[in-house]
Design a protein around this motif. Sequence first.
Motif, PDB file in Angstrom:
ATOM      1  N   PRO A  22       0.731  -1.228   0.028  1.00  0.00           N
ATOM      2  CA  PRO A  22       0.020  -0.065  -0.003  1.00  0.00           C
ATOM      3  C   PRO A  22       0.813   1.326  -0.079  1.00  0.00           C
ATOM      4  N   TRP A  23       2.053   1.550   0.689  1.00  0.00           N
ATOM      5  CA  TRP A  23       2.797   2.395   0.684  1.00  0.00           C
ATOM      6  C   TRP A  23       3.479   2.685  -0.571  1.00  0.00           C
ATOM      7  N   LEU A  24       4.054   1.418  -1.244  1.00  0.00           N
ATOM      8  CA  LEU A  24       4.687   1.568  -2.567  1.00  0.00           C
ATOM      9  C   LEU A  24       3.528   2.184  -3.671  1.00  0.00           C
ATOM     10  N   LEU A  25       2.181   1.795  -3.392  1.00  0.00           N
ATOM     11  CA  LEU A  25       1.149   2.355  -4.508  1.00  0.00           C
ATOM     12  C   LEU A  25       1.159   3.800  -4.232  1.00  0.00           C
ATOM     13  N   LEU A  26       0.865   4.180  -2.887  1.00  0.00           N
ATOM     14  CA  LEU A  26       0.683   5.506  -2.418  1.00  0.00           C
ATOM     15  C   LEU A  26       1.824   6.416  -3.040  1.00  0.00           C
ATOM     16  N   SER A  27       3.019   5.871  -2.731  1.00  0.00           N
ATOM     17  CA  SER A  27       4.314   6.535  -3.233  1.00  0.00           C
ATOM     18  C   SER A  27       4.317   6.860  -4.841  1.00  0.00           C
ATOM     19  N   LEU A  28       3.766   5.762  -5.530  1.00  0.00           N
ATOM     20  CA  LEU A  28       3.575   5.869  -7.157  1.00  0.00           C
ATOM     21  C   LEU A  28       2.756   6.882  -7.607  1.00  0.00           C
ATOM     22  N   LEU A  29       1.284   6.753  -6.626  1.00  0.00           N
ATOM     23  CA  LEU A  29       0.486   7.823  -7.032  1.00  0.00           C
ATOM     24  C   LEU A  29       1.115   9.256  -6.877  1.00  0.00           C
ATOM     25  N   LEU A  30       1.777   9.523  -5.700  1.00  0.00           N
ATOM     26  CA  LEU A  30       2.200  10.766  -5.321  1.00  0.00           C
ATOM     27  C   LEU A  30       3.182  11.294  -6.662  1.00  0.00           C
ATOM     28  N   CYS A  31       4.055  10.272  -6.989  1.00  0.00           N
ATOM     29  CA  CYS A  31       4.688  10.403  -8.140  1.00  0.00           C
ATOM     30  C   CYS A  31       4.305  10.818  -9.319  1.00  0.00           C
ATOM     31  N   MET A  32       3.144  10.047  -9.583  1.00  0.00           N
ATOM     32  CA  MET A  32       2.423  10.501 -10.968  1.00  0.00           C
ATOM     33  C   MET A  32       1.653  12.011 -10.785  1.00  0.00           C
ATOM     34  N   TYR A  33       1.346  12.167  -9.711  1.00  0.00           N
ATOM     35  CA  TYR A  33       0.482  13.505  -9.586  1.00  0.00           C
ATOM     36  C   TYR A  33       1.789  14.613  -9.670  1.00  0.00           C
ATOM     37  N   LEU A  34       3.021  14.343  -8.940  1.00  0.00           N
ATOM     38  CA  LEU A  34       4.055  15.414  -9.041  1.00  0.00           C
ATOM     39  C   LEU A  34       4.730  15.353 -10.541  1.00  0.00           C
ATOM     40  N   ALA A  35       4.677  14.493 -11.295  1.00  0.00           N
ATOM     41  CA  ALA A  35       4.742  14.512 -12.941  1.00  0.00           C
ATOM     42  C   ALA A  35       3.803  15.314 -13.466  1.00  0.00           C
ATOM     43  N   PHE A  36       2.626  15.259 -13.274  1.00  0.00           N
ATOM     44  CA  PHE A  36       1.614  16.119 -13.659  1.00  0.00           C
ATOM     45  C   PHE A  36       1.797  17.412 -13.373  1.00  0.00           C
ATOM     46  N   LEU A  37       2.103  17.816 -12.189  1.00  0.00           N
ATOM     47  CA  LEU A  37       2.101  19.308 -11.791  1.00  0.00           C
ATOM     48  C   LEU A  37       3.414  19.867 -12.529  1.00  0.00           C
ATOM     49  N   MET A  38       4.587  19.265 -12.745  1.00  0.00           N
ATOM     50  CA  MET A  38       5.744  19.541 -13.266  1.00  0.00           C
ATOM     51  C   MET A  38       5.499  19.860 -14.967  1.00  0.00           C
ATOM     52  N   THR A  39       4.763  18.962 -15.333  1.00  0.00           N
ATOM     53  CA  THR A  39       4.264  19.186 -16.771  1.00  0.00           C
ATOM     54  C   THR A  39       3.250  20.265 -16.994  1.00  0.00           C
ATOM     55  N   TYR A  40       2.433  20.602 -15.869  1.00  0.00           N
ATOM     56  CA  TYR A  40       1.368  21.433 -16.074  1.00  0.00           C
ATOM     57  C   TYR A  40       2.318  22.973 -15.832  1.00  0.00           C
ATOM     58  N   PHE A  41       3.196  22.924 -15.050  1.00  0.00           N
ATOM     59  CA  PHE A  41       3.734  23.985 -14.846  1.00  0.00           C
ATOM     60  C   PHE A  41       4.559  24.773 -16.203  1.00  0.00           C
ATOM     61  N   VAL A  42       5.259  23.614 -16.881  1.00  0.00           N
ATOM     62  CA  VAL A  42       5.845  23.838 -18.198  1.00  0.00           C
ATOM     63  C   VAL A  42       4.647  24.265 -19.038  1.00  0.00           C
ATOM     64  N   GLY A  43       3.585  23.686 -19.321  1.00  0.00           N
ATOM     65  CA  GLY A  43       2.611  24.367 -20.156  1.00  0.00           C
ATOM     66  C   GLY A  43       2.048  25.615 -19.853  1.00  0.00           C
ATOM     67  N   ILE A  44       1.977  25.888 -18.729  1.00  0.00           N
ATOM     68  CA  ILE A  44       1.245  27.125 -18.285  1.00  0.00           C
ATOM     69  C   ILE A  44       2.113  28.282 -18.712  1.00  0.00           C
ATOM     70  N   THR A  45       3.426  28.146 -18.888  1.00  0.00           N
ATOM     71  CA  THR A  45       4.350  29.377 -19.143  1.00  0.00           C
ATOM     72  C   THR A  45       4.161  29.812 -20.488  1.00  0.00           C
ATOM     73  N   ALA A  46       3.268  28.628 -21.170  1.00  0.00           N
ATOM     74  CA  ALA A  46       2.980  29.311 -22.696  1.00  0.00           C
ATOM     75  C   ALA A  46       1.923  30.471 -22.732  1.00  0.00           C
TER      76      ALA A  46
END
Length: 259
Positions: free
Chosen positions: A142-166
Amino acid sequence: MNFYLTLFRKTYVRNFQYRIAALVNNFGSLIFGFMYIAIWQGTLGSNRHVIGFGSEEMGWYMAFVQGVFFLTMGLPRGFRIDEAVRTGEISLQLMRPVSFFGYYVAQCFGVQVYNIIFRSIPIYIILSLFVGFPTFAVTQLPWLLLSLLLCMYLAFLMTYFVGITAFWTNSVRWSFIVQYTLIMTFSGFLVPLPILPGWLATISLYSPYAGMHYFPAMFILGRPSVEGIALPLFWCVLLTFVALALTRVARRKLEVQGG
């Protein structure tokens, strides 16, 4: 909610149109994975250890982060928001009676679920067939899955920050390069973060990027920690507020420019 679920499903299905490209990318990722593993195994040999990582542990580590790579860097560059800004499509997106931020969250997870099934898991299994699988307690799942979920959401945020600079630059090329460099340096993709020089290791471990590769890898290696969940969760909450604030500012800027 039905809108976001439909968008998630359609984004997931759309990826099946690019199966050949996915196979080519998988093959290239496997080559890099084997290369990184070979470099570390050749460097450490059979007896040397670096901060608790021997040749075997480093092989497990590199196999895992290479699989996770598609969850963190396998998203469209800036979600192609810059293209929408240049064509004017962005005005239609902002007019929809749905959250602009939530719209890209749904799209992101549609891509990431596809990447988990058809990229990350196959790559991890193939690489691990050569380096072995670490001993993993089921109670840690369960902790691994939660860690991966947080990883995926952080990846979304970093990609979103790149996009919003447009909204300010009309192009995300340089912001993408900066973000890519930061992820490769501070996430633990190339090396476990404690191996870095003292001050750089400290900065990396407390940065949001550590939750994208290093902390999930520590869970799969049987080295769980409270920080492995608490720090990524803290950054997810904080950066979500930052992203929402930037979205409001970007919306007003677009309206001032005439839409």
